[in-house]
Design a protein around this motif. Structure first.
Motif, PDB file in Angstrom:
ATOM      1  N   ASP A 113       3.461  48.135   5.575  1.00  0.00           N
ATOM      2  CA  ASP A 113       3.650  49.459   5.963  1.00  0.00           C
ATOM      3  C   ASP A 113       5.155  49.796   6.515  1.00  0.00           C
ATOM      4  OD1 ASP A 113       1.107  49.906   5.205  1.00  0.00           O
ATOM      5  OD2 ASP A 113       0.182  49.765   7.472  1.00  0.00           O
ATOM      6  N   PRO A 114       5.491  50.835   6.139  1.00  0.00           N
ATOM      7  CA  PRO A 114       6.951  51.322   6.746  1.00  0.00           C
ATOM      8  C   PRO A 114       6.988  51.729   8.151  1.00  0.00           C
ATOM      9  CG  PRO A 114       6.105  52.974   5.428  1.00  0.00           C
ATOM     10  CD  PRO A 114       5.090  52.084   5.277  1.00  0.00           C
ATOM     11  N   ILE A 115       8.240  51.307   8.524  1.00  0.00           N
ATOM     12  CA  ILE A 115       8.464  51.700  10.215  1.00  0.00           C
ATOM     13  C   ILE A 115       9.838  52.834   9.875  1.00  0.00           C
ATOM     14  CG2 ILE A 115       9.648  51.228  12.156  1.00  0.00           C
ATOM     15  CD1 ILE A 115       8.393  48.329  11.714  1.00  0.00           C
ATOM     16  N   VAL A 116       9.222  53.958  10.332  1.00  0.00           N
ATOM     17  CA  VAL A 116      10.337  55.275   9.986  1.00  0.00           C
ATOM     18  C   VAL A 116      10.996  55.614  11.342  1.00  0.00           C
ATOM     19  CG1 VAL A 116      10.172  57.483   9.407  1.00  0.00           C
ATOM     20  CG2 VAL A 116       9.058  56.001   8.155  1.00  0.00           C
ATOM     21  N   SER A 117      12.105  55.962  11.414  1.00  0.00           N
ATOM     22  CA  SER A 117      13.044  56.552  12.276  1.00  0.00           C
ATOM     23  C   SER A 117      14.026  57.612  11.901  1.00  0.00           C
ATOM     24  CB  SER A 117      13.660  55.487  13.182  1.00  0.00           C
ATOM     25  OG  SER A 117      14.241  55.883  14.508  1.00  0.00           O
ATOM     26  N   GLY A 118      13.940  58.796  12.218  1.00  0.00           N
ATOM     27  CA  GLY A 118      14.919  59.654  11.639  1.00  0.00           C
ATOM     28  C   GLY A 118      14.776  59.564  10.105  1.00  0.00           C
ATOM     29  N   ASN A 119      16.253  59.482   9.615  1.00  0.00           N
ATOM     30  CA  ASN A 119      16.276  59.435   8.421  1.00  0.00           C
ATOM     31  C   ASN A 119      16.241  57.979   7.723  1.00  0.00           C
ATOM     32  OD1 ASN A 119      18.893  59.213   9.346  1.00  0.00           O
ATOM     33  ND2 ASN A 119      19.872  59.770   7.579  1.00  0.00           N
ATOM     34  N   PHE A 120      15.754  56.983   8.458  1.00  0.00           N
ATOM     35  CA  PHE A 120      15.803  55.435   8.243  1.00  0.00           C
ATOM     36  C   PHE A 120      14.421  55.014   8.044  1.00  0.00           C
ATOM     37  CE2 PHE A 120      20.188  56.357   9.715  1.00  0.00           C
ATOM     38  CZ  PHE A 120      20.932  55.676   8.729  1.00  0.00           C
ATOM     39  N   PHE A 121      14.181  53.953   7.166  1.00  0.00           N
ATOM     40  CA  PHE A 121      12.777  53.194   7.221  1.00  0.00           C
ATOM     41  C   PHE A 121      13.040  51.779   6.912  1.00  0.00           C
ATOM     42  CE2 PHE A 121      12.536  54.962   2.891  1.00  0.00           C
ATOM     43  CZ  PHE A 121      12.096  53.879   2.128  1.00  0.00           C
ATOM     44  N   ALA A 122      12.367  51.009   7.393  1.00  0.00           N
ATOM     45  CA  ALA A 122      12.391  49.660   7.089  1.00  0.00           C
ATOM     46  C   ALA A 122      10.872  49.111   6.707  1.00  0.00           C
ATOM     47  CB  ALA A 122      12.963  48.713   8.280  1.00  0.00           C
ATOM     48  N   VAL A 123      10.748  48.150   5.683  1.00  0.00           N
ATOM     49  CA  VAL A 123       9.771  47.392   5.205  1.00  0.00           C
ATOM     50  C   VAL A 123      10.049  45.924   5.274  1.00  0.00           C
ATOM     51  CG1 VAL A 123       8.616  49.334   3.988  1.00  0.00           C
ATOM     52  CG2 VAL A 123      10.189  47.867   2.799  1.00  0.00           C
ATOM     53  N   THR A 124       8.972  45.098   5.369  1.00  0.00           N
ATOM     54  CA  THR A 124       9.369  43.458   4.970  1.00  0.00           C
ATOM     55  C   THR A 124       8.708  43.462   3.690  1.00  0.00           C
ATOM     56  OG1 THR A 124       7.020  43.133   6.006  1.00  0.00           O
ATOM     57  CG2 THR A 124       9.306  43.067   7.535  1.00  0.00           C
ATOM     58  N   MET A 125       9.208  42.713   2.833  1.00  0.00           N
ATOM     59  CA  MET A 125       8.658  42.248   1.614  1.00  0.00           C
ATOM     60  C   MET A 125       8.748  40.751   1.564  1.00  0.00           C
ATOM     61  SD  MET A 125      10.317  44.828  -1.173  1.00  0.00           S
ATOM     62  CE  MET A 125      10.405  46.587  -0.790  1.00  0.00           C
ATOM     63  N   ASP A 126       7.592  40.257   1.285  1.00  0.00           N
ATOM     64  CA  ASP A 126       7.615  38.639   1.018  1.00  0.00           C
ATOM     65  C   ASP A 126       7.042  38.435  -0.621  1.00  0.00           C
ATOM     66  OD1 ASP A 126       7.997  38.399   3.739  1.00  0.00           O
ATOM     67  OD2 ASP A 126       5.767  38.166   4.323  1.00  0.00           O
ATOM     68  N   THR A 127       7.759  37.599  -1.160  1.00  0.00           N
ATOM     69  CA  THR A 127       7.427  37.329  -2.429  1.00  0.00           C
ATOM     70  C   THR A 127       7.300  35.770  -2.554  1.00  0.00           C
ATOM     71  OG1 THR A 127       8.870  39.561  -3.301  1.00  0.00           O
ATOM     72  CG2 THR A 127       8.013  37.691  -4.786  1.00  0.00           C
ATOM     73  N   ASP A 128       6.340  35.470  -3.132  1.00  0.00           N
ATOM     74  CA  ASP A 128       6.216  34.031  -3.614  1.00  0.00           C
ATOM     75  C   ASP A 128       6.547  33.883  -5.253  1.00  0.00           C
ATOM     76  OD1 ASP A 128       5.464  31.356  -4.061  1.00  0.00           O
ATOM     77  OD2 ASP A 128       3.344  31.593  -3.966  1.00  0.00           O
TER      78      ASP A 128
END
Length: 122
Positions: A71-86
């Motif tokens: 799920d995204p973490i949002v702060s102001g006009n930025f957001f971050a997600v983690t992506m794991d790919t096998d």
């Protein structure tokens, strides 16, 4: 769309495997994309170039075995997600890629993305 809405849309597209739909709908024409130092394309400018970079990545893949997007973490006009790919890359073998992806949103579009991950050894 506000930042939360863009973040939610990106996550949903990625979870459905619709990465190119995400780029076409959510990315600004002048997006800047950054990969870790030493990556094949450290800096990419422009929507078409970023889509081309992603096409090259998918062409290097032999098989995707699975993956997750947080799920995204949002702060102001930025957001971050983690992506794991096998994933199994052609000629490189199987790799479990773990990355943190940071995005900037302006006027309802993603204008900047930065990926943090360890580059797989060849």
């Amino acid at each position: 769309m506000n930042t939360q809405e863009v973040a939610n849309a990106l996550v949903q597209f990625c979870r459905e495997g619709k990465n190119f739909d995400a780029m076409n709908e959510l990315y600004a024409d002048n997006i800047v994309s950054e990969e870790p130092k030493g990556a094949h394309q450290e800096f990419t400018n422009g929507k078409e170039a970023v889509i081309g970079k992603s096409k090259q990545w998918f062409e290097s893949v032999e098989e995707i075995h699975g993956g997750t997007v947080s799920d995204p973490i949002v702060s102001g006009n930025f957001f971050a997600v983690t992506m794991d790919t096998d994933v199994t890359f052609k000629g490189m073998g199987r790799v479990n890629m773990q990355e943190i992806c940071v995005y900037e949103v302006k006027d309802g579009k993603i204008v900047f993305e930065r990926f943090f991950y360890n580059i797989p050894e060849h």
